[in-house]
Design a protein around this motif. Structure first.
Motif, PDB file in Angstrom:
ATOM      1  N   GLU A   1       0.791  -1.203   0.090  1.00  0.00           N
ATOM      2  CA  GLU A   1      -0.016   0.060   0.018  1.00  0.00           C
ATOM      3  C   GLU A   1       0.859   1.228  -0.079  1.00  0.00           C
ATOM      4  O   GLU A   1       0.516   2.467  -0.531  1.00  0.00           O
ATOM      5  CB  GLU A   1      -0.896   0.117   1.161  1.00  0.00           C
ATOM      6  CG  GLU A   1      -1.939   1.409   1.350  1.00  0.00           C
ATOM      7  CD  GLU A   1      -2.850   1.512   0.371  1.00  0.00           C
ATOM      8  OE1 GLU A   1      -3.305   0.706  -0.346  1.00  0.00           O
ATOM      9  OE2 GLU A   1      -3.202   2.742  -0.003  1.00  0.00           O
TER      10      GLU A   1
ATOM     11  N   TRP B   1     -12.584   4.014   7.757  1.00  0.00           N
ATOM     12  CA  TRP B   1     -11.324   3.536   8.700  1.00  0.00           C
ATOM     13  C   TRP B   1     -11.487   3.799  10.134  1.00  0.00           C
ATOM     14  O   TRP B   1     -12.087   4.581  10.698  1.00  0.00           O
ATOM     15  CB  TRP B   1     -10.264   4.723   8.073  1.00  0.00           C
ATOM     16  CG  TRP B   1     -10.193   4.772   6.596  1.00  0.00           C
ATOM     17  CD1 TRP B   1     -10.447   5.996   5.764  1.00  0.00           C
ATOM     18  CD2 TRP B   1     -10.015   3.727   5.638  1.00  0.00           C
ATOM     19  NE1 TRP B   1     -10.304   5.748   4.615  1.00  0.00           N
ATOM     20  CE2 TRP B   1     -10.148   4.142   4.317  1.00  0.00           C
ATOM     21  CE3 TRP B   1      -9.910   2.341   5.813  1.00  0.00           C
ATOM     22  CZ2 TRP B   1     -10.265   3.582   3.144  1.00  0.00           C
ATOM     23  CZ3 TRP B   1      -9.848   1.686   4.478  1.00  0.00           C
ATOM     24  CH2 TRP B   1     -10.032   2.078   3.413  1.00  0.00           C
TER      25      TRP B   1
ATOM     26  N   ARG C   1      -8.899   8.539   7.881  1.00  0.00           N
ATOM     27  CA  ARG C   1      -7.730   8.221   6.760  1.00  0.00           C
ATOM     28  C   ARG C   1      -7.265   6.743   7.075  1.00  0.00           C
ATOM     29  O   ARG C   1      -7.288   6.268   8.086  1.00  0.00           O
ATOM     30  CB  ARG C   1      -6.737   9.278   6.430  1.00  0.00           C
ATOM     31  CG  ARG C   1      -5.673   9.185   7.691  1.00  0.00           C
ATOM     32  CD  ARG C   1      -4.529  10.080   7.478  1.00  0.00           C
ATOM     33  NE  ARG C   1      -4.757  11.501   7.468  1.00  0.00           N
ATOM     34  CZ  ARG C   1      -3.851  12.165   7.337  1.00  0.00           C
ATOM     35  NH1 ARG C   1      -2.495  11.861   6.904  1.00  0.00           N
ATOM     36  NH2 ARG C   1      -4.101  13.559   7.416  1.00  0.00           N
ATOM     37  N   LEU C   2      -7.078   6.022   5.697  1.00  0.00           N
ATOM     38  CA  LEU C   2      -6.397   4.635   5.777  1.00  0.00           C
ATOM     39  C   LEU C   2      -5.206   4.722   6.736  1.00  0.00           C
ATOM     40  O   LEU C   2      -4.301   5.611   6.300  1.00  0.00           O
ATOM     41  CB  LEU C   2      -6.072   4.205   4.502  1.00  0.00           C
ATOM     42  CG  LEU C   2      -5.410   2.843   4.507  1.00  0.00           C
ATOM     43  CD1 LEU C   2      -6.437   1.765   4.569  1.00  0.00           C
ATOM     44  CD2 LEU C   2      -4.474   2.928   3.168  1.00  0.00           C
TER      45      LEU C   2
ATOM     46  N   ASP D   1      -5.755  -0.261   9.968  1.00  0.00           N
ATOM     47  CA  ASP D   1      -6.748  -0.859   8.812  1.00  0.00           C
ATOM     48  C   ASP D   1      -6.312  -2.002   8.316  1.00  0.00           C
ATOM     49  O   ASP D   1      -6.893  -2.984   7.927  1.00  0.00           O
ATOM     50  CB  ASP D   1      -7.423   0.393   7.958  1.00  0.00           C
ATOM     51  CG  ASP D   1      -7.927   1.559   8.556  1.00  0.00           C
ATOM     52  OD1 ASP D   1      -8.897   1.276   9.405  1.00  0.00           O
ATOM     53  OD2 ASP D   1      -7.395   2.504   8.259  1.00  0.00           O
TER      54      ASP D   1
ATOM     55  N   ALA E   1     -13.340  -1.991   1.981  1.00  0.00           N
ATOM     56  CA  ALA E   1     -12.776  -0.879   1.591  1.00  0.00           C
ATOM     57  C   ALA E   1     -11.255  -0.904   1.176  1.00  0.00           C
ATOM     58  O   ALA E   1     -10.629  -0.639   0.267  1.00  0.00           O
ATOM     59  CB  ALA E   1     -12.953   0.175   2.400  1.00  0.00           C
ATOM     60  N   VAL E   2     -10.497  -1.861   2.226  1.00  0.00           N
ATOM     61  CA  VAL E   2      -8.996  -2.371   1.955  1.00  0.00           C
ATOM     62  C   VAL E   2      -8.870  -2.732   0.791  1.00  0.00           C
ATOM     63  O   VAL E   2      -7.910  -2.635  -0.040  1.00  0.00           O
ATOM     64  CB  VAL E   2      -8.718  -2.942   3.163  1.00  0.00           C
ATOM     65  CG1 VAL E   2      -7.151  -3.449   2.870  1.00  0.00           C
ATOM     66  CG2 VAL E   2      -8.328  -1.858   4.454  1.00  0.00           C
ATOM     67  N   LYS E   3      -9.519  -4.025   0.430  1.00  0.00           N
ATOM     68  CA  LYS E   3      -9.578  -4.932  -0.682  1.00  0.00           C
ATOM     69  C   LYS E   3      -9.767  -4.088  -1.877  1.00  0.00           C
ATOM     70  O   LYS E   3      -9.088  -4.620  -2.758  1.00  0.00           O
ATOM     71  CB  LYS E   3     -10.672  -6.024  -0.342  1.00  0.00           C
ATOM     72  CG  LYS E   3     -10.423  -7.411  -1.074  1.00  0.00           C
ATOM     73  CD  LYS E   3     -11.494  -8.165  -0.645  1.00  0.00           C
ATOM     74  CE  LYS E   3     -11.059  -9.463  -1.426  1.00  0.00           C
ATOM     75  NZ  LYS E   3     -12.044 -10.777  -0.765  1.00  0.00           N
TER      76      LYS E   3
ATOM     77  N   ARG F   1      -8.690  -1.186  -2.598  1.00  0.00           N
ATOM     78  CA  ARG F   1      -7.777  -0.190  -2.947  1.00  0.00           C
ATOM     79  C   ARG F   1      -6.843  -0.660  -3.940  1.00  0.00           C
ATOM     80  O   ARG F   1      -6.618  -1.763  -3.980  1.00  0.00           O
ATOM     81  CB  ARG F   1      -6.730  -0.149  -1.524  1.00  0.00           C
ATOM     82  CG  ARG F   1      -7.433   0.235  -0.271  1.00  0.00           C
ATOM     83  CD  ARG F   1      -7.382   1.710  -0.178  1.00  0.00           C
ATOM     84  NE  ARG F   1      -6.170   2.553  -0.133  1.00  0.00           N
ATOM     85  CZ  ARG F   1      -6.188   3.985   0.246  1.00  0.00           C
ATOM     86  NH1 ARG F   1      -7.385   4.555   0.433  1.00  0.00           N
ATOM     87  NH2 ARG F   1      -5.055   4.607   0.145  1.00  0.00           N
TER      88      ARG F   1
ATOM     89  N   LYS G   1      -3.612  -0.476  -5.181  1.00  0.00           N
ATOM     90  CA  LYS G   1      -2.474  -1.183  -4.938  1.00  0.00           C
ATOM     91  C   LYS G   1      -2.656  -2.618  -4.157  1.00  0.00           C
ATOM     92  O   LYS G   1      -1.938  -3.497  -4.446  1.00  0.00           O
ATOM     93  CB  LYS G   1      -1.519  -0.249  -4.277  1.00  0.00           C
ATOM     94  CG  LYS G   1      -0.679   0.708  -5.000  1.00  0.00           C
ATOM     95  CD  LYS G   1       0.167   1.433  -4.086  1.00  0.00           C
ATOM     96  CE  LYS G   1       0.296   2.707  -4.806  1.00  0.00           C
ATOM     97  NZ  LYS G   1       1.058   3.765  -3.949  1.00  0.00           N
ATOM     98  N   ILE G   2      -3.568  -2.570  -3.200  1.00  0.00           N
ATOM     99  CA  ILE G   2      -3.771  -3.987  -2.636  1.00  0.00           C
ATOM    100  C   ILE G   2      -4.630  -4.851  -3.577  1.00  0.00           C
ATOM    101  O   ILE G   2      -4.370  -6.209  -3.504  1.00  0.00           O
ATOM    102  CB  ILE G   2      -4.909  -3.566  -1.533  1.00  0.00           C
ATOM    103  CG1 ILE G   2      -4.138  -2.753  -0.260  1.00  0.00           C
ATOM    104  CG2 ILE G   2      -5.245  -4.800  -0.499  1.00  0.00           C
ATOM    105  CD1 ILE G   2      -2.934  -3.361   0.444  1.00  0.00           C
ATOM    106  N   LYS G   3      -5.566  -4.359  -4.367  1.00  0.00           N
ATOM    107  CA  LYS G   3      -6.143  -5.126  -5.232  1.00  0.00           C
ATOM    108  C   LYS G   3      -5.114  -5.998  -6.258  1.00  0.00           C
ATOM    109  O   LYS G   3      -5.324  -7.064  -6.576  1.00  0.00           O
ATOM    110  CB  LYS G   3      -7.242  -4.472  -5.830  1.00  0.00           C
ATOM    111  CG  LYS G   3      -8.294  -5.050  -6.680  1.00  0.00           C
ATOM    112  CD  LYS G   3      -9.459  -4.275  -7.487  1.00  0.00           C
ATOM    113  CE  LYS G   3     -10.162  -4.954  -8.185  1.00  0.00           C
ATOM    114  NZ  LYS G   3     -11.100  -4.118  -8.883  1.00  0.00           N
TER     115      LYS G   3
END
Lengths: 254, 254
Positions: free
Chosen positions: B37, B176, B181-182, B186, B220-222, B224, B226-228
């Motif tokens: 991330e 979050w 903010r992230l 998180d 929401a994290v999933k 993102r 870059k994470i995806k």
């Protein structure tokens, strides 16, 4: 200057408030030892006349959602310092240690991360006979099995690790874990050893010969004038039904 | 300028080296998610051609006493950054997060302690069916008893806590945990939820209705970018016999 920076300045000289259960040393003891060795001014909800368990219960209660800046927390110990509220033992120590002169050489900005690793590892040594639910009496067989695994496998592994740390060059001179001076990591290991000596006196006695450095560190912390005075005072809570519990039938060596 | 300060400067632009077991996401996954991330340049011993388990084994081996500045460490994950070697997942994240822009408002110097508390609490949600010794097959009854306790008591307690954090004012706007903010807290909670979904899909499904905020954060994290991209890549290790293990007979709801 930001609001956060102003807040920091306004905390200078503000006493620390430890919020923890009365009647056990528990995890709160790690915070007390740092505050005592660091000569800090603090209050402690475990002391008589501080409301008993109520301050803890109010902090972790269902309806407590924290405030504008502090999230609610799951469990004690908690530390209040001015507007800041913290939880989690290693986290509270991380905050306190540089303020109390217990974070190693102030010129070495990476020291705190090495000390935090040592403190987190020392805290892993804690064990409990209680695997599930509330009552030891309901799980005696399981507790015995877990204890046997602990004293024969995990205990020598953990103490062997700290013996290695003490043999390593980064520990420096003297009995301490890091950088040749007393740090909060030593205080954490001291209380972990103290708790395990209460819980498993026979097994811990059997560890002394092979882990001389660990037990020398233990005695060196115990002999520190402020620690010695504290341990003999009413501020020290007795062992009871906390993390560290003594059952005769679990005082085994194998 | 001290040696420590010079060392810090010399680490600017130095790639991070993650030292962790290949073949499981494990605790190393928390470090990977932050590095991904944060868009960091890093190497990972879990990747093919990086020596397999050997780099980990050499770091934790009996004869490794660390070096002049770094103590030996007990277990992976470890992170090397220039001359600095770190262990303990929450400690590595504590070091990385401010450098990767994942530690909240840089003006708020107390934020890191609140995030560290949240991260440490999220990491407490991890559970294992393995109580003693090495093999699940030798402790099936005990594992079932522990799992029943976990899914009926501890799991709702932990998820309920994070739901409370998300309802609290300090979480700010959006999905979050802290400050609107992230942050790395998180990412830590994301992987804990992901691991528990793998381990106990039925019990986790049953938690969704009462813990909407936690599952919204997870999604929401999933999502993102870059994470995806990372989760779909070869850099992501598969679940296997690590902390998070799936056994059909432990996929229970009560």
């Amino acid at each position: 200057m930001s609001a956060a920076k102003r807040q920091k300045t306004s905390k200078d000289g503000v006493p620390y408030e430890l919020i923890y259960w009365p009647g056990i040393p528990g995890r709160g003891e790690h915070i007390r030892l740092a505050l005592e060795e660091g000569g800090a001014t603090y209050t402690d909800t475990a002391q008589p006349g501080q409301g008993g368990a109520d301050p803890v219960l109010s902090m972790i209660g269902e309806s407590n959602l924290g405030d504008d800046a502090n999230p609610p927390y799951l469990a004690p110990p908690m530390l209040r310092h001015g507007d800041l509220v913290l939880s989690q033992t290693p986290n509270i120590l991380l905050y306190l240690a540089p303020r109390l002169g217990l974070a190693g050489d102030p010129e070495d900005e990476d020291a705190i991360y090495r000390l935090n690793a040592l403190a987190l590892t020392a805290l892993m040594t804690a064990t409990t006979p209680i695997a599930v639910g509330l009552y030891y009496e309901d799980q005696k067989d399981e507790s015995l099995r877990r204890t046997r695994d602990y004293v024969t496998n995990r205990l020598p592994k953990y103490l062997g690790y700290f013996e290695k740390v003490l043999k390593g060059k980064a520990s420096g001179e003297g009995p301490w874990l890091y950088g040749g001076r007393l740090t909060y990591a030593d205080l954490v290991l001291f209380h972990c050893v103290d708790g395990l000596k209460f819980m498993f006196p026979k097994a811990m006695k059997g560890m002394e010969k092979e882990h001389k450095g660990v037990f020398e560190l233990y005695e060196a912390v115990k002999a520190r004038p402020k620690i010695k005075e504290y341990l003999a005072s009413d501020r020290r809570q007795p062992y009871s039904q906390g993390i560290y519990r003594h059952y005769d039938e679990l005082d085994i060596t194998e």
